[in-house]
Design a protein around this motif. Structure first.
Motif, PDB file in Angstrom:
ATOM      1  N   GLN A   1       0.809  -1.219   0.000  1.00 29.22           N
ATOM      2  CA  GLN A   1       0.000   0.000   0.000  1.00 29.22           C
ATOM      3  C   GLN A   1       0.845   1.274   0.000  1.00 29.22           C
ATOM      4  OE1 GLN A   1      -2.906  -0.064   3.149  1.00 29.22           O
ATOM      5  NE2 GLN A   1      -4.013  -1.825   2.311  1.00 29.22           N
ATOM      6  N   VAL A   2       2.145   1.153   0.209  1.00 30.36           N
ATOM      7  CA  VAL A   2       3.031   2.319   0.214  1.00 30.36           C
ATOM      8  C   VAL A   2       3.556   2.536  -1.199  1.00 30.36           C
ATOM      9  CG1 VAL A   2       5.079   3.375   1.217  1.00 30.36           C
ATOM     10  CG2 VAL A   2       3.674   1.834   2.597  1.00 30.36           C
ATOM     11  N   ASP A   3       3.180   3.636  -1.803  1.00 30.78           N
ATOM     12  CA  ASP A   3       3.608   3.951  -3.163  1.00 30.78           C
ATOM     13  C   ASP A   3       5.118   4.233  -3.176  1.00 30.78           C
ATOM     14  OD1 ASP A   3       4.014   4.884  -5.734  1.00 30.78           O
ATOM     15  OD2 ASP A   3       2.176   6.068  -5.768  1.00 30.78           O
ATOM     16  N   PRO A   4       5.903   3.540  -4.009  1.00 32.10           N
ATOM     17  CA  PRO A   4       7.355   3.765  -4.040  1.00 32.10           C
ATOM     18  C   PRO A   4       7.748   5.199  -4.369  1.00 32.10           C
ATOM     19  CG  PRO A   4       6.797   1.741  -5.200  1.00 32.10           C
ATOM     20  CD  PRO A   4       5.498   2.425  -4.892  1.00 32.10           C
ATOM     21  N   ILE A   5       6.857   5.989  -4.980  1.00 26.49           N
ATOM     22  CA  ILE A   5       7.209   7.370  -5.312  1.00 26.49           C
ATOM     23  C   ILE A   5       7.433   8.200  -4.053  1.00 26.49           C
ATOM     24  CG2 ILE A   5       4.890   8.377  -5.372  1.00 26.49           C
ATOM     25  CD1 ILE A   5       5.695   9.851  -7.906  1.00 26.49           C
ATOM     26  N   LEU A   6       6.925   7.730  -2.912  1.00 30.52           N
ATOM     27  CA  LEU A   6       7.071   8.467  -1.660  1.00 30.52           C
ATOM     28  C   LEU A   6       8.446   8.286  -1.027  1.00 30.52           C
ATOM     29  CD1 LEU A   6       3.590   7.639  -0.095  1.00 30.52           C
ATOM     30  CD2 LEU A   6       4.330   9.882  -0.889  1.00 30.52           C
ATOM     31  N   TYR A   7       9.162   7.223  -1.392  1.00 25.12           N
ATOM     32  CA  TYR A   7      10.447   6.937  -0.742  1.00 25.12           C
ATOM     33  C   TYR A   7      11.496   7.975  -1.106  1.00 25.12           C
ATOM     34  CZ  TYR A   7       8.718   2.357   0.698  1.00 25.12           C
ATOM     35  OH  TYR A   7       8.005   1.343   1.271  1.00 25.12           O
ATOM     36  N   ASN A   8      12.325   8.313  -0.098  1.00 25.73           N
ATOM     37  CA  ASN A   8      13.341   9.344  -0.303  1.00 25.73           C
ATOM     38  C   ASN A   8      14.745   8.808  -0.071  1.00 25.73           C
ATOM     39  OD1 ASN A   8      14.562  11.771  -0.758  1.00 25.73           O
ATOM     40  ND2 ASN A   8      13.850  12.770   1.088  1.00 25.73           N
TER      41      ASN A   8
ATOM     42  N   ALA B   1       8.269   8.371   7.635  1.00 25.31           N
ATOM     43  CA  ALA B   1       9.174   7.301   7.203  1.00 25.31           C
ATOM     44  C   ALA B   1       8.506   5.947   7.409  1.00 25.31           C
ATOM     45  CB  ALA B   1      10.487   7.373   7.972  1.00 25.31           C
ATOM     46  N   THR B   2       9.162   4.922   6.878  1.00 23.83           N
ATOM     47  CA  THR B   2       8.711   3.545   7.080  1.00 23.83           C
ATOM     48  C   THR B   2       9.836   2.733   7.700  1.00 23.83           C
ATOM     49  OG1 THR B   2       9.437   2.810   4.887  1.00 23.83           O
ATOM     50  CG2 THR B   2       7.170   3.618   5.085  1.00 23.83           C
ATOM     51  N   LEU B   3       9.461   1.725   8.465  1.00 23.47           N
ATOM     52  CA  LEU B   3      10.405   0.728   8.974  1.00 23.47           C
ATOM     53  C   LEU B   3      10.077  -0.589   8.296  1.00 23.47           C
ATOM     54  CD1 LEU B   3      10.847   1.194  12.837  1.00 23.47           C
ATOM     55  CD2 LEU B   3      12.541   1.521  11.044  1.00 23.47           C
ATOM     56  N   ARG B   4      11.045  -1.184   7.620  1.00 23.92           N
ATOM     57  CA  ARG B   4      10.843  -2.468   6.972  1.00 23.92           C
ATOM     58  C   ARG B   4      12.092  -3.314   7.188  1.00 23.92           C
ATOM     59  NH1 ARG B   4      13.421  -2.726   1.994  1.00 23.92           N
ATOM     60  NH2 ARG B   4      14.327  -0.770   1.270  1.00 23.92           N
ATOM     61  N   VAL B   5      12.021  -4.559   6.763  1.00 22.81           N
ATOM     62  CA  VAL B   5      13.110  -5.501   6.992  1.00 22.81           C
ATOM     63  C   VAL B   5      13.811  -5.791   5.678  1.00 22.81           C
ATOM     64  CG1 VAL B   5      13.746  -7.776   7.868  1.00 22.81           C
ATOM     65  CG2 VAL B   5      11.849  -6.524   8.913  1.00 22.81           C
ATOM     66  N   ARG B   6      15.144  -5.713   5.703  1.00 25.50           N
ATOM     67  CA  ARG B   6      15.951  -6.075   4.537  1.00 25.50           C
ATOM     68  C   ARG B   6      17.153  -6.872   5.023  1.00 25.50           C
ATOM     69  NH1 ARG B   6      20.466  -4.415   1.571  1.00 25.50           N
ATOM     70  NH2 ARG B   6      20.248  -4.703  -0.688  1.00 25.50           N
ATOM     71  N   GLU B   7      17.218  -8.146   4.644  1.00 20.92           N
ATOM     72  CA  GLU B   7      18.322  -9.028   5.026  1.00 20.92           C
ATOM     73  C   GLU B   7      18.530  -9.018   6.543  1.00 20.92           C
ATOM     74  OE1 GLU B   7      21.690  -7.824   2.756  1.00 20.92           O
ATOM     75  OE2 GLU B   7      20.861  -8.508   0.836  1.00 20.92           O
TER      76      GLU B   7
ATOM     77  N   VAL C   1      15.328  -1.313   8.260  1.00 21.56           N
ATOM     78  CA  VAL C   1      15.700  -0.204   7.379  1.00 21.56           C
ATOM     79  C   VAL C   1      14.670   0.906   7.544  1.00 21.56           C
ATOM     80  CG1 VAL C   1      16.076   0.536   5.005  1.00 21.56           C
ATOM     81  CG2 VAL C   1      16.845  -1.722   5.741  1.00 21.56           C
ATOM     82  N   LEU C   2      15.152   2.115   7.775  1.00 20.10           N
ATOM     83  CA  LEU C   2      14.292   3.292   7.846  1.00 20.10           C
ATOM     84  C   LEU C   2      14.325   3.990   6.497  1.00 20.10           C
ATOM     85  CD1 LEU C   2      12.741   5.313   9.935  1.00 20.10           C
ATOM     86  CD2 LEU C   2      14.835   6.640   9.715  1.00 20.10           C
ATOM     87  N   ASN C   3      13.172   4.130   5.861  1.00 22.19           N
ATOM     88  CA  ASN C   3      13.063   4.850   4.589  1.00 22.19           C
ATOM     89  C   ASN C   3      12.305   6.148   4.828  1.00 22.19           C
ATOM     90  OD1 ASN C   3      13.245   1.922   2.992  1.00 22.19           O
ATOM     91  ND2 ASN C   3      14.000   3.658   1.833  1.00 22.19           N
ATOM     92  N   THR C   4      13.009   7.277   4.758  1.00 16.04           N
ATOM     93  CA  THR C   4      12.298   8.544   4.868  1.00 16.04           C
ATOM     94  C   THR C   4      11.429   8.734   3.629  1.00 16.04           C
ATOM     95  OG1 THR C   4      14.162   9.734   3.884  1.00 16.04           O
ATOM     96  CG2 THR C   4      14.086   9.604   6.294  1.00 16.04           C
ATOM     97  N   MET C   5      10.300   9.436   3.831  1.00 16.60           N
ATOM     98  CA  MET C   5       9.352   9.607   2.741  1.00 16.60           C
ATOM     99  C   MET C   5       9.019  11.080   2.542  1.00 16.60           C
ATOM    100  SD  MET C   5       6.642   6.463   2.997  1.00 16.60           S
ATOM    101  CE  MET C   5       5.839   7.078   4.467  1.00 16.60           C
ATOM    102  N   LEU C   6       8.587  11.383   1.349  1.00 14.65           N
ATOM    103  CA  LEU C   6       8.077  12.718   1.061  1.00 14.65           C
ATOM    104  C   LEU C   6       6.670  12.841   1.623  1.00 14.65           C
ATOM    105  CD1 LEU C   6       9.200  12.882  -2.682  1.00 14.65           C
ATOM    106  CD2 LEU C   6      10.354  13.938  -0.741  1.00 14.65           C
TER     107      LEU C   6
END
Length: 317
Positions: free
Chosen positions: A100-107, A149-155, A159-164
């Motif tokens: 549901q999180v649009d990738p265009i929001l990721y910074n 921002a979002t918190l997700r898991v990578r390996e 991972v914190l992804n700041t968003m617009l």
């Protein structure tokens, strides 16, 4: 890596002490501005536009232009008084499905490393996000600015992804897309065949920055005092308007040739399906006028058939 931020993830009543690290770095080759004649570095002075005097860095403040020559000056004290409740905390607001999180929001992306005392709650949040296939929507203040921002898991790492913010995304307004344009079934079938012929599993390590490598080669050649001979690139003239089906069919054949494939059965079926759909389109687009056939009179017994003239034959047809 050096931590750029220290704080805690606020997960309900659970607090996870973490350190923040930048997860990405740009590999662009950077240049300095120099004097062409002697190679001297170009320096810039901070000069006041009113009195023409050079201004020390400590005497520089931030100004907001009101227009008409009016300026509001803000000091560091003004920014220090702003309320930032998330100045040392990553506050979890809710958990949402990742799709549901649009990738265009990721910074920008950051790695989160837990303190030794916070390893267990860190693993708890990480595994819970993995099992539920959700991401955490959070708020965090970085560099005196509150960000979504979002918190997700990578390996196995959070991972914190700041968003617009939503109002920072421009609306795509193109008048041409308002027109009623649709692809025919035959074209869709052929496009699907092209996608299948180019389908692969994504491996980012197979892609390289050719421009950066060529630029580095130029720099190395300059240092070694040798000449770099670049292959001449021929610019292809803009192609004239071609039939879309023909272009798709040629693209499928070129994709197969690039992979050394002959002609997979699914691709052949797609081509036949596309041709059949094209025939159906033509049949639907061309109305056929049918007239009821006239009942032929019964032939008399033992009477030879009469010879039909060409004119009468055309009339019967």
């Amino acid at each position: 890596m050096r931590a750029i931020w220290k704080g805690a993830v606020s997960f309900g009543l659970v607090s996870i002490a973490v350190r923040l690290y930048s997860a990405t770095e740009e590999k662009d080759i950077r240049f300095n501005q120099v004097h062409r004649d002697d190679g001297g570095r170009i320096k810039y002075k901070r000069v006041c536009s009113i009195d023409g005097e050079e201004v020390a860095y400590d005497d520089i403040a931030k100004g907001y232009d009101l227009g008409g020559g009016e300026m509001v000056i803000l000091t560091d004290e003004d920014f220090a008084d702003l309320p930032l409740t998330t100045s040392r905390a990553i506050e979890v607001l809710e958990f949402v499905p990742a799709e549901q999180v649009d990738p265009i929001l990721y910074n920008k992306a950051y790695y989160l490393e837990p303190d030794k005392t916070a390893a267990k709650p860190y693993a708890l949040l990480r595994d819970a996000l993995t099992n539920t296939e959700r991401v955490a929507i959070v708020k965090v203040a970085l560099r005196q600015r509150e960000q979504l921002a979002t918190l997700r898991v990578r390996e196995d790492v959070l991972v914190l992804n700041t968003m617009l913010w939503p109002d920072e995304i421009r609306a795509a307004k193109f008048d041409i897309l308002d027109e009623d344009v649709s692809a025919r079934p035959a074209e869709l079938a052929m496009a699907g065949s092209l996608i299948e012929s180019m389908a692969a599993d994504f491996d980012p390590s197979t892609y390289t920055d050719n421009y950066r490598e060529a630029l580095q080669e130029v720099i190395d050649a300059k240092v070694a005092g040798r000449e770099v001979v670049q292959p001449e690139e021929t610019e292809e003239a803009p192609a004239a308007a071609v039939d879309l089906m023909a272009a798709l069919r040629a693209s499928v054949e070129r994709a197969k040739a690039a992979r050394g494939e002959t002609a997979p059965a699914p691709a052949k079926k797609a081509v036949k399906k596309a041709a059949a759909a094209k025939d159906d389109d033509v049949a639907e687009a061309t109305p056929i006028k049918r007239t009821p056939a006239k009942k032929a009179p019964a032939a008399k017994k033992a009477t030879p058939a009469k010879k039909v003239t060409p004119a009468k034959a055309r009339k019967s047809a």
